[in-house]
Design an enzyme around this catalytic site. Structure first.
Site, mmCIF file in Angstrom:
data_model
loop_
_atom_site.group_PDB
_atom_site.id
_atom_site.type_symbol
_atom_site.label_atom_id
_atom_site.label_comp_id
_atom_site.label_asym_id
_atom_site.label_seq_id
_atom_site.Cartn_x
_atom_site.Cartn_y
_atom_site.Cartn_z
ATOM 1 N N HIS A 45 0.507 -6.077 4.831
ATOM 2 C CA HIS A 45 0.521 -5.576 3.463
ATOM 3 C C HIS A 45 0.860 -6.684 2.469
ATOM 4 C CE1 HIS A 45 0.737 -2.217 0.636
ATOM 5 N NE2 HIS A 45 1.763 -2.821 0.081
ATOM 6 N N HIS A 91 -1.900 3.317 -1.739
ATOM 7 C CA HIS A 91 -0.626 3.858 -1.296
ATOM 8 C C HIS A 91 -0.920 4.900 -0.222
ATOM 9 C CE1 HIS A 91 3.764 4.010 -2.769
ATOM 10 N NE2 HIS A 91 3.467 2.823 -2.334
ATOM 11 N N GLN A 310 12.212 2.404 -6.407
ATOM 12 C CA GLN A 310 11.202 2.214 -7.448
ATOM 13 C C GLN A 310 11.821 1.847 -8.789
ATOM 14 O OE1 GLN A 310 7.493 2.989 -6.768
ATOM 15 N NE2 GLN A 310 8.630 2.107 -5.082
#
Lengths: 731, 259
Positions: A45, A91, A310
């Site tokens: 990733h 995602h 986040q």
């Protein structure tokens, strides 16, 4: 290597070979925190270790390109002192486990990439792939993803202006959630993520750090399995309100003196952001995690460094600007901790108070992952000569149209688009529904058009064509909106690259994308690769997804009006299509074919140029890509949207059977609707661009009809077309 | 549709657009009020308390304070709200759009309560509105029973009134706009959120405070698909012209105003 050591390496998601490489380079074994840092940054990733060499093949340059791949997002000059900043990102894995939060944080993550460049996000689009409509988890996953996108995008005040949804059994356990964001920045104020200048301060801004999303990047780089549910702690939780405050505060902060660099905390959290700003800037960084605000007590250095909480941003600011920046964030009610400073020793040094808990070379940590080639795979022996459909054309073609229009892959997207605020920021000129979204650029006469392209079924038949048609379709959608394609962003969603057939498809798709970019003269400015999309031992369909950005010089000249009674309908491009890879063959006959449709990239270029010219001269009321479901379904959709019947002739048909003419699919085809008096103009343009042109019929009455082949009242299509998606969502 | 003779060129209304943390339509409102309507508009951070420079306050759409607990439930405690209340008590105009309407309801400046949409989903689409009352400066320039086309975008927009309150508001002309079909007929399918009596917007007893769920600022330019939203702002201008609004009074600048 001891058994315990071997287990730790495996847990970090590294191979023994990679571990040996790390030990050799460091001259020592990494400690557990350092191993975890390598694990996330050397994950597929973050490191693109399987795809980076292939991605170099993309054309990424052009006179309009201000920033190509490699930064938080790409940027192009659109004139008037403005830049458009764009990126698409996946995602997928989080959405498979927790669809609502997975999709919501997908939106939050791509927004941060855009405003980290100094751009105000102005539009979102999503490309979503789900399992078969009747698969048990499909309603749950679809409903959750849609609600998650709405939850984040609506609250943060960035309109979701369109998107695509595709249902197929190959995504049953592994849906795809790709989110595209477009932003606008001043073209001379593009911000880059390069930490420079020893002793400049490093600030962590936004949310406090918690235990959510620990090592999410590593999770995103393995196949999903039955044990997915245990991975819930690897899924982050989104807070769009905080995201909105971070957005506004960051855009204001970027105008302050002394701000050197900004980086969002996405995959690999603080480890990723700190390492990347240092490595990109050719610097080192020294941070003290004791200064990081925590959401909970007792967090270990490993958890702080690998958390993917986040709504966090990393700022690098000159010491003289620090106090002003801190007070700005305070006014927005945001946490901002000075956690360290830039150094010139090239090291990522992590302290916990007085103890140094990790010390690694930034460049090696960021860029040192080995590059892999997938296993060689020979395409199965030469394609079969004939690809005859193993079924007859149905006698009741009207019934086929009725079934197709209510098929989840072809029905109206209104039940979904109505859940998204697609108007906020008051730029949306053409709302979601058609292939392209058109936005005005305030303060100018210009417009921006966004379009998506993907065709996984074709990609499964032939990867090169699948890559090329994704680019061609995205650009064609932009052209239908009246735009000139100026930049692309791509997300490559594939299975495990160690599988020979997956690697072969990845290589082929990338070559198809490259060739189409060259033929259509559009660069790729940003992108993302998502591998290991598998579940229950099977890879997904190879799914390259392309987003295209187009520029309209005169925003009044777009071609998304409703068709009016008396309008002529024309087909620009090759009249006949293929059944192989078509939605009709798959949905009605369960047949996917063996040989993919062909794409003639020069024909594609001419068709797009012809239609673009016609729209720019105001000769066309409506232009639309002939997409899934072929001509009949595209015309039926046009009729339903415009609430007027369409009567077509059949004398142009040359295929051996009527279902090919009606429902066959092919690239390079655009339907245009225009007033009768523009006919000569349209014929002249098609002649000049050397493109096939068929006069299909005209808009009249209340039926969609093709001569004596098919005639269906709009009233019988309207309800099923509008309700199908709602019915799917209800399960 | 417009009854008054004055043109907007003769007056300048000073709008203050309140910005709560989480508001997201404040820039849209400023764009329309200044660039489209040619009036003056300034952003007002929710911690400001001096509103003396303004003729009309706009509480814009968005998710003030994240709409945590209930839409508008936290925003009512923002420091600016006490000043907004005083401003309204002194006869100043207050317009609440979408989240702004929710805030005014939570603050007790307008009657009723907001529930989640009957569909339990966010809904963003065009609706038709029937103008049922001209007893407020925001609609005084329109004609009774005229039909407007505006967009809605909300999740918590089912406006609830108990039957006696509904009757009372109807008697006092406080029901200003209702959801209807394109011919002006009230119908369940034309009501996007299940609001009591299809009510889309109400005003206070004196008519100077008006809240509605639809977004007039989203339909003030032909390019965006409609211009009926302008009628509400034009109505304010004509009302102000009749009363000789302060012209050219320069509001205090604040740190949120884009330079």
């Amino acid at each position: 290597m001891s058994q315990a050591e071997s287990l730790a390496v495996q847990r970090a998601g590294l191979t023994e070979h990679e571990y040996a490489l790390i030990c050799e380079s460091l001259g020592r074994a990494p400690n557990p925190l350092e191993l975890g840092m390598f694990g996330v940054l050397w994950s597929e990733h973050c490191s693109y270790k399987h795809s980076r060499s292939l991605l170099r093949r993309f054309p990424t340059e052009g006179p309009q390109v201000l920033q190509g791949p490699g930064e938080n997002a790409g940027a192009v000059d659109i004139g008037d002192g403005l830049a458009a900043v764009m990126k698409i990102e996946s995602h997928n894995h989080p959405s498979a486990v927790e669809p609502f939060q997975g999709a919501a944080t997908g939106v939050g993550g791509i927004l941060r990439d855009i405003f980290a460049m100094g751009a105000r996000p102005i539009a979102l689009m999503d490309a979503l792939c789900f399992g078969a409509p009747d698969a048990p988890r499909t309603p749950y996953l679809t409903g959750g993803v849609v609600a998650g996108i709405a939850f984040y995008g609506n609250c943060v005040g960035v309109p979701t202006v369109g998107g695509s949804m595709f249902f197929d059994q190959h995504y049953n356990g592994n849906p795809l959630v790709n989110v595209l964001c477009l932003g606008i920045a001043s073209s001379d104020h593009i911000v880059r993520a390069k930490a420079q200048g020893a002793h400049n301060r490093v600030l962590l801004v936004g949310s406090a750090t918690g235990r959510d999303g620990i090592a999410g990047a590593s999770f995103a780089s393995v196949e999903l399995s039955e044990a997915n549910e245990e991975k819930r702690p690897a899924v982050q939780v989104g807070n769009p309100f905080l995201g909105k405050l971070v957005l506004e505060a960051c855009l204001e902060a970027l105008g302050q003196p002394g701000v050197i660099a900004v980086q969002d905390l996405g995959a690999a959290g603080l480890t990723g952001a700190a390492t990347e700003v240092a490595a990109h800037g050719g610097s080192g960084i020294d941070i003290d995690i004791a200064k990081v605000s925590r959401r909970e007590s007792g967090m270990s250095p490993y958890e702080v460094m690998l958390s993917e909480s986040q709504e966090r941003m990393l700022f690098v600011v000159e010491p003289a600007g620090e106090a002003q920046l801190l007070s700005l964030f305070q006014r927005w009610g945001l946490r901002a901790d000075t956690i360290g400073e830039v150094t010139d020793d090239g090291l990522v040094r992590v302290r916990d108070g007085d103890d140094v808990v990790a010390e690694l070379p930034a460049e090696f940590l960021s860029e040192g992952a080995p590059r892999y080639q997938g296993a060689a795979f020979l395409q199965p022996a030469g394609p079969p000569v004939a690809d005859e459909p193993p079924f007859e054309a149905p006698s009741d073609l009207g019934d086929v149209l009725r079934r197709l229009i209510a098929n989840p892959n072809l029905c109206s997207r209104r039940p979904v688009f109505e859940q998204y605020d697609h108007m906020v920021q008051i730029n949306t000129v053409v709302p979601p529904g058609d292939g392209a979204a058109v936005l005005r650029v305030k303060g100018t006469s210009k417009g921006l058009v966004l379009g998506l392209g993907l065709n996984p079924r074709v990609c499964a038949l032939d990867p090169w064509t699948g890559g090329a048609v994704a680019v061609a379709e995205a650009c064609r959608n932009v052209v239908c909106g009246g735009g000139r394609p100026i930049a692309l962003t791509d997300c490559l969603n594939f299975g495990d690259p160690e599988r020979p057939e997956v690697w072969w498809a990845l290589v082929g798709a990338i070559e198809g994308i490259r060739d189409a970019c060259l033929a259509l003269d559009v660069p790729i400015i940003s992108g993302n690769v998502s591998l290991y999309n598998e579940s229950e031992g099977e890879p997904i369909l190879p799914t390259p997804i392309v987003g295209a950005l187009g520029l309209i010089d005169n925003i009044e000249r777009h071609a998304a009006a409703l068709v009016e009674a008396g309008d002529m309908l024309w087909l620009v491009g090759p009249p006949e299509g293929w059944l192989a890879g078509s939605e009709y063959a798959a949905a009605i006959h369960g047949w996917s074919g063996l040989v993919s449709p062909r794409i003639d990239l020069d024909m594609e270029r001419r068709v797009q140029a012809c239609v673009r010219e016609l729209i720019a001269t105001g000769a066309v009321r409506r232009a639309t890509d002939v997409a899934d479901g072929g001509l009949a379904v595209t015309l039926a959709e046009l009729a339903l949207e415009s609430n007027i019947g369409i009567r077509c002739d059949t004398d142009w048909m040359s295929a051996p059977r009527p279902d090919i003419s009606l429902f066959g699919e092919a690239p390079s085809r655009i339907i245009i609707a225009a007033a009768v008096e523009n006919s000569t103009h349209i014929e002249a343009a098609a002649h000049r661009w050397n493109t096939p042109l068929v006069q299909l019929g005209s808009a009249a009455g209340r039926e969609i009809s093709f001569g004596s082949l098919l005639s269906v009242p709009l009233e019988s299509l309207q309800g099923p077309w509008l309700r199908a998606l709602d019915e799917l969502l209800k399960g | 549709m417009v009854k008054f003779g004055a043109t907007s060129a003769e007056v300048q209304v000073n709008y203050g657009v309140i910005v709560f943390p989480g508001s997201n339509c404040e820039r849209d409102a400023v764009h329309v009020l200044t660039q489209v309507m040619g009036q003056r508009a300034d952003l007002v951070w929710h911690e400001m308390t001096d509103l003396s420079a303004f003729d009309c306050l706009v509480l814009p759409g968005g998710f003030a304070h994240g709409d945590y607990l209930r839409a508008g439930a936290i925003a009512r405690f923002s420091p600016v709200m006490e000043s907004v209340r005083r401003f309204a008590a002194d006869g100043g105009l207050v317009l609440g759009i979408c989240n702004g309407f929710q805030v005014l309801v939570e603050a007790g400046m307008l009657p009723g309560a907001m529930l989640q949409n009957a569909s339990l989903r966010f809904v963003c689409r065009w609706v038709h509105l029937r103008v049922d009352s001209l007893a407020t400066p925001f609609t005084a320039g329109l004609s009774e029973s005229s039909v407007l086309r505006l967009p809605v975008a909300h999740h918590e927009g089912s406006y609830f009134l108990d039957p006696p309150t509904l009757a009372e508001l109807e008697a006092h002309g406080q029901i200003v706009v209702r959801y209807c079909d394109e011919r002006g007929v009230l119908a369940p399918e034309a009501n996007p959120n299940g609001s009591t009596g299809s009510v889309a917007g109400v005003c206070n007893l004196s008519g100077n405070v008006f809240g509605l769920m639809p977004h007039p600022e989203r339909c003030a330019e032909p390019l965006l698909g409609g211009t009926d939203g302008r009628l509400i702002f034009e109505s304010v201008e004509r009302w102000a012209a009749e009363r000789g609004a302060r012209i050219g009074a320069a509001p205090a600048r604040n740190p949120l105003v884009p330079s």
